[in-house]
Design a protein around this motif. Sequence first.
Motif, short mmCIF file in Angstrom:
data_model
loop_
_atom_site.label_atom_id
_atom_site.label_comp_id
_atom_site.label_asym_id
_atom_site.label_seq_id
_atom_site.Cartn_x
_atom_site.Cartn_y
_atom_site.Cartn_z
N CYS A 33 82.38 41.71 -39.52
CA CYS A 33 81.36 41.63 -40.56
C CYS A 33 80.44 40.44 -40.34
O CYS A 33 79.21 40.56 -40.45
CB CYS A 33 82.03 41.53 -41.94
SG CYS A 33 82.82 43.05 -42.49
N GLN A 79 79.80 38.91 -37.54
CA GLN A 79 79.01 39.07 -36.32
C GLN A 79 77.78 39.95 -36.54
O GLN A 79 76.79 39.82 -35.82
CB GLN A 79 79.88 39.66 -35.21
CG GLN A 79 80.87 38.66 -34.64
CD GLN A 79 81.80 39.27 -33.61
OE1 GLN A 79 82.05 40.48 -33.63
NE2 GLN A 79 82.32 38.45 -32.71
N LEU A 80 77.81 40.82 -37.52
CA LEU A 80 76.64 41.64 -37.82
C LEU A 80 75.45 40.81 -38.30
O LEU A 80 74.31 41.26 -38.24
CB LEU A 80 76.99 42.69 -38.88
CG LEU A 80 78.04 43.73 -38.48
CD1 LEU A 80 78.38 44.61 -39.69
CD2 LEU A 80 77.56 44.59 -37.32
N TYR A 97 73.72 46.09 -28.81
CA TYR A 97 72.99 45.95 -30.08
C TYR A 97 72.59 47.30 -30.65
O TYR A 97 72.53 47.49 -31.87
CB TYR A 97 71.75 45.08 -29.84
CG TYR A 97 70.95 44.78 -31.08
CD1 TYR A 97 71.37 43.81 -31.99
CD2 TYR A 97 69.77 45.47 -31.37
CE1 TYR A 97 70.64 43.52 -33.13
CE2 TYR A 97 69.04 45.20 -32.51
CZ TYR A 97 69.47 44.22 -33.38
OH TYR A 97 68.75 43.93 -34.51
N ARG A 103 75.10 48.71 -32.96
CA ARG A 103 75.34 47.87 -34.13
C ARG A 103 74.20 47.93 -35.14
O ARG A 103 74.38 47.58 -36.31
CB ARG A 103 75.53 46.41 -33.70
CG ARG A 103 76.79 46.15 -32.90
CD ARG A 103 76.95 44.67 -32.66
NE ARG A 103 78.09 44.39 -31.80
CZ ARG A 103 78.49 43.16 -31.47
NH1 ARG A 103 77.82 42.13 -31.92
NH2 ARG A 103 79.53 42.99 -30.69
N LEU A 117 74.80 49.50 -38.55
CA LEU A 117 75.71 48.70 -39.36
C LEU A 117 75.02 47.46 -39.92
O LEU A 117 75.25 47.06 -41.06
CB LEU A 117 76.93 48.28 -38.53
CG LEU A 117 77.91 49.39 -38.13
CD1 LEU A 117 79.00 48.83 -37.24
CD2 LEU A 117 78.51 50.05 -39.36
N ILE A 118 74.15 46.85 -39.09
CA ILE A 118 73.41 45.67 -39.54
C ILE A 118 72.49 46.06 -40.70
O ILE A 118 72.40 45.35 -41.72
CB ILE A 118 72.61 45.07 -38.37
CG1 ILE A 118 73.57 44.50 -37.32
CG2 ILE A 118 71.65 43.99 -38.86
CD1 ILE A 118 72.90 44.09 -36.02
N SER A 134 74.56 46.57 -43.75
CA SER A 134 75.11 45.30 -44.23
C SER A 134 74.10 44.55 -45.08
O SER A 134 74.44 44.03 -46.16
CB SER A 134 75.53 44.43 -43.04
OG SER A 134 76.59 45.03 -42.34
#
Length: 409
Positions: free
Chosen positions: A268, A270-271, A358, A361, A364-365, A368
């Motif tokens: 979490c 790292q996002l 990336y 991800r 997810l970013i 988030s």
Amino acid sequence: MKDVWRAGNDIELLINGEAFFPRVFDSIRKARREVLIETFIIREDEVGKALQQTLMYVARRGVHVEITIDAYGGNEASPAFFQAMADAGVHVHLFEPTRHFFTLRLNVFRRLHRKLVVVDNEVAFIGGINYCADQLSSFGEEAKQDYAVRLRGPVVQDIHQACLDLLRHGETKARPFWRRAKIAKTPGNSTDGTRALLTVRDNGVHKRDIEKYYLNAIHSAKERLVLAHAYFFPSYGLLRALRNAARRGVDVTLILQGEPDMPWVRLCAQLLYGYLMREGVKIYEYNERPFHGKLALADRHWATLGSSNLDPLSLSLNLEANVVVDDEAFNQRLFNHLRTLIREHGEPVSMQVVKRRYWWRMPLIFLSFHFLRHFPAIVGWLPAHAPKLELVSSQKHLWKKPHYDQERA
């Protein structure tokens, strides 16, 4: 309870259980009148049993002892463990006893996450250390890196009052905006001793107080910011404030878990790395063992330490308590310690690592950041009931719950 700066305090930084437990147990054994304790976790291991025996000893000596344990965090200790304390005269309270659906524990939110100790209204301890063996280096590779402080002086009375407020269930209804306590401004340089204040987060009057102190410190920082946190998934406002501080030239450093006790916690955090590092925020992952600290400093005087993580649970749900300190010597000692920590056991995070894979991800970013933007509003839909304390009764004779309409002498 209003947030008020108290001058003339003595504050001692305690690093890990090796420093914390001997100081706490010694203070409790010397108690003459009263011991108040709040904790999230207690286990039936060498540390938990040492606390149990110490409390039973002073209770049999006639000291009034109250310990409040979160029922979720204290779930690993047996009923007999608590019963032994109650039979010795300790008033044992379980905060929000958990309901079970077969083996699944329910009502896991809005927990008592505070870690407080007050002895005779003269000495207090506050921090993030629980009463379990994994707070000691002898536990092995999974031993936690953690912090607390020992306090003497006027701020102890505020911590004492916070404990009494919880015992009488506190004030859970939000006041109108014109009656709410204002956040105390950080004082300038002072020569009249260490200034400190207690700030709490609850689900009534003080919903965002701890977060506001962080925001005030970040917005006003001119030179440096260091945040060292076990669980880092803060509000969007805090993320934006850190990014903007780095933009205006403040040296912003984050120290986060590299060997987490829960792997998803690191994922979490790292996002959020890329968002911060593109503006110059430096991030180090502490790799010696699980990092459990919750502390920060700003410039040369401001620092805070306590139970509050920078994540949705601590900022929006749990009961938390931090001490905020205005003292150059304490700030510098904390800074020197954290600088040594990252020099000896910290791994700097590079943009090359952040950019790796990336593409997958990115969704997810995106999710988030929208989660962090709207989480406080979502939590507002959930009922914030009055906290429930269940008293463990003695088998010898039924203890009546003490009344705290007036503060004990």
